[in-house]
Scaffold this motif. Structure first.
Motif, PDB file in Angstrom:
ATOM      1  N   CYS A 246     -28.462 -39.172 -44.566  1.00  0.00           N
ATOM      2  CA  CYS A 246     -27.221 -39.684 -44.717  1.00  0.00           C
ATOM      3  C   CYS A 246     -26.327 -38.762 -45.339  1.00  0.00           C
ATOM      4  O   CYS A 246     -25.186 -38.302 -44.960  1.00  0.00           O
ATOM      5  N   ILE A 247     -27.587 -38.218 -46.677  1.00  0.00           N
ATOM      6  CA  ILE A 247     -26.809 -37.139 -47.542  1.00  0.00           C
ATOM      7  C   ILE A 247     -25.975 -35.854 -46.482  1.00  0.00           C
ATOM      8  O   ILE A 247     -25.195 -35.360 -46.358  1.00  0.00           O
TER       9      ILE A 247
ATOM     10  N   LEU B  35     -36.747 -30.544 -45.888  1.00  0.00           N
ATOM     11  CA  LEU B  35     -37.018 -31.569 -46.273  1.00  0.00           C
ATOM     12  C   LEU B  35     -36.538 -32.670 -45.116  1.00  0.00           C
ATOM     13  O   LEU B  35     -37.928 -33.355 -45.157  1.00  0.00           O
ATOM     14  N   LEU B  36     -35.840 -32.807 -44.398  1.00  0.00           N
ATOM     15  CA  LEU B  36     -35.706 -33.190 -43.284  1.00  0.00           C
ATOM     16  C   LEU B  36     -36.750 -33.721 -42.330  1.00  0.00           C
ATOM     17  O   LEU B  36     -37.742 -34.931 -41.546  1.00  0.00           O
TER      18      LEU B  36
ATOM     19  N   GLY C 201     -29.945 -30.641 -40.661  1.00  0.00           N
ATOM     20  CA  GLY C 201     -29.847 -30.059 -42.022  1.00  0.00           C
ATOM     21  C   GLY C 201     -29.409 -28.695 -42.002  1.00  0.00           C
ATOM     22  O   GLY C 201     -29.669 -28.510 -43.426  1.00  0.00           O
ATOM     23  N   GLN C 202     -30.052 -27.849 -40.917  1.00  0.00           N
ATOM     24  CA  GLN C 202     -29.413 -26.289 -41.083  1.00  0.00           C
ATOM     25  C   GLN C 202     -28.319 -26.346 -41.191  1.00  0.00           C
ATOM     26  O   GLN C 202     -27.603 -25.535 -42.132  1.00  0.00           O
TER      27      GLN C 202
ATOM     28  N   VAL D 233     -19.418 -44.206 -43.402  1.00  0.00           N
ATOM     29  CA  VAL D 233     -18.949 -45.322 -43.365  1.00  0.00           C
ATOM     30  C   VAL D 233     -19.816 -46.071 -42.173  1.00  0.00           C
ATOM     31  O   VAL D 233     -20.375 -46.488 -41.670  1.00  0.00           O
ATOM     32  N   LEU D 234     -18.756 -44.852 -40.962  1.00  0.00           N
ATOM     33  CA  LEU D 234     -18.640 -45.352 -39.674  1.00  0.00           C
ATOM     34  C   LEU D 234     -20.179 -45.454 -39.264  1.00  0.00           C
ATOM     35  O   LEU D 234     -20.866 -46.268 -38.632  1.00  0.00           O
ATOM     36  N   SER D 235     -20.898 -44.504 -39.565  1.00  0.00           N
ATOM     37  CA  SER D 235     -21.748 -43.528 -39.316  1.00  0.00           C
ATOM     38  C   SER D 235     -23.221 -44.782 -39.254  1.00  0.00           C
ATOM     39  O   SER D 235     -23.715 -45.050 -38.801  1.00  0.00           O
ATOM     40  N   VAL D 236     -23.409 -45.105 -40.708  1.00  0.00           N
ATOM     41  CA  VAL D 236     -23.647 -45.956 -41.572  1.00  0.00           C
ATOM     42  C   VAL D 236     -23.976 -47.651 -41.506  1.00  0.00           C
ATOM     43  O   VAL D 236     -24.631 -48.709 -40.284  1.00  0.00           O
ATOM     44  N   LEU D 237     -22.759 -47.985 -40.376  1.00  0.00           N
ATOM     45  CA  LEU D 237     -22.086 -49.550 -40.172  1.00  0.00           C
ATOM     46  C   LEU D 237     -22.111 -49.016 -39.073  1.00  0.00           C
ATOM     47  O   LEU D 237     -22.576 -50.919 -38.368  1.00  0.00           O
ATOM     48  N   LEU D 238     -22.412 -48.849 -38.186  1.00  0.00           N
ATOM     49  CA  LEU D 238     -22.325 -48.413 -36.945  1.00  0.00           C
ATOM     50  C   LEU D 238     -22.990 -47.043 -35.768  1.00  0.00           C
ATOM     51  O   LEU D 238     -22.202 -45.681 -35.465  1.00  0.00           O
TER      52      LEU D 238
END
Length: 197
Positions: free
Chosen positions: A143-144, A77-78, A57-58, A163-168
């Motif tokens: 993710c943001i 926030l995180l 986050g930083q 997208v790669l980080s979310v799917l894999l």
């Protein structure tokens, strides 16, 4: 012969532990290098389990403050979402443990009674809904923040990395290690007025 099988079991167990810890160590090392490159104080906090998300986050806040000229947002926030997530998870575990022990003791005290489904208390259902909401909020914010970090290091491929980080998800430490070898790209201009590293 049994000692040989014990040795094999020990080796397999150590390999499993090493494989399980490898993504954590790789992503922590990458966040450490990125934090150091961004000038964040105490970048070694990337190796501490809860603080590594704060470090992410930083780094995202460094992008937000320097490139978008907005106030920092993601680190705090995180951190608070992760603390809420852990607290609600422990609380739900304790409620379910209490409920299951109550059912067990009632069955032991009255063995003649037929086993009937015990309704879940409303507190457990509320905690489950709250936990689900916090998980969803944490995932979106994570993710943001990850996207902001990707943009800070490689603006042209940030969407592909996300997208790669979310799917894999196993690809995230590899991407972070790859990006940590680069220098962050800050646009010229003043840092947001109340931003401190």
């Amino acid at each position: 012969m049994p000692a040989f099988f014990e040795l094999i079991r020990l080796v397999v167990s150590l390999l499993c532990i090493a494989v399980a810890l490898l993504p954590y160590v790789l992503s922590s090392y990458a966040l450490y290098r990125m934090g150091r490159a961004c000038g964040i104080a105490k970048p070694q906090k990337a190796f501490v389990p809860v603080l590594n998300v704060y470090q992410l986050g930083q780094i995202a806040d460094a992008h937000r403050a320097r490139n978008e000229r907005k106030k920092p947002l993601y680190a705090q926030l995180l951190l608070w979402l992760q603390i809420s997530l852990l607290s609600l998870g422990v609380l739900l575990f304790l409620v379910m443990l209490f409920l299951s022990t109550a059912v067990l003791f009632s069955a032991l005290l009255d063995p003649v009674q037929d086993a009937v489904a015990v309704p879940t208390p409303i507190e457990a259902e509320i905690l489950t809904v709250l936990l689900s909401a916090v998980i969803a909020a944490f995932a979106v914010c994570f993710c943001i923040a990850l996207y902001k970090v990707f943009r800070l290091y490689d603006n042209t491929n940030a969407v592909i990395y996300l997208v790669l980080s979310v799917l894999l998800p196993i690809s995230t430490p590899v991407i972070l290690i790859w990006l940590s070898r680069k220098q962050p790209t800050f646009t010229d201009g003043p840092i947001a007025s109340d931003y401190t590293l």
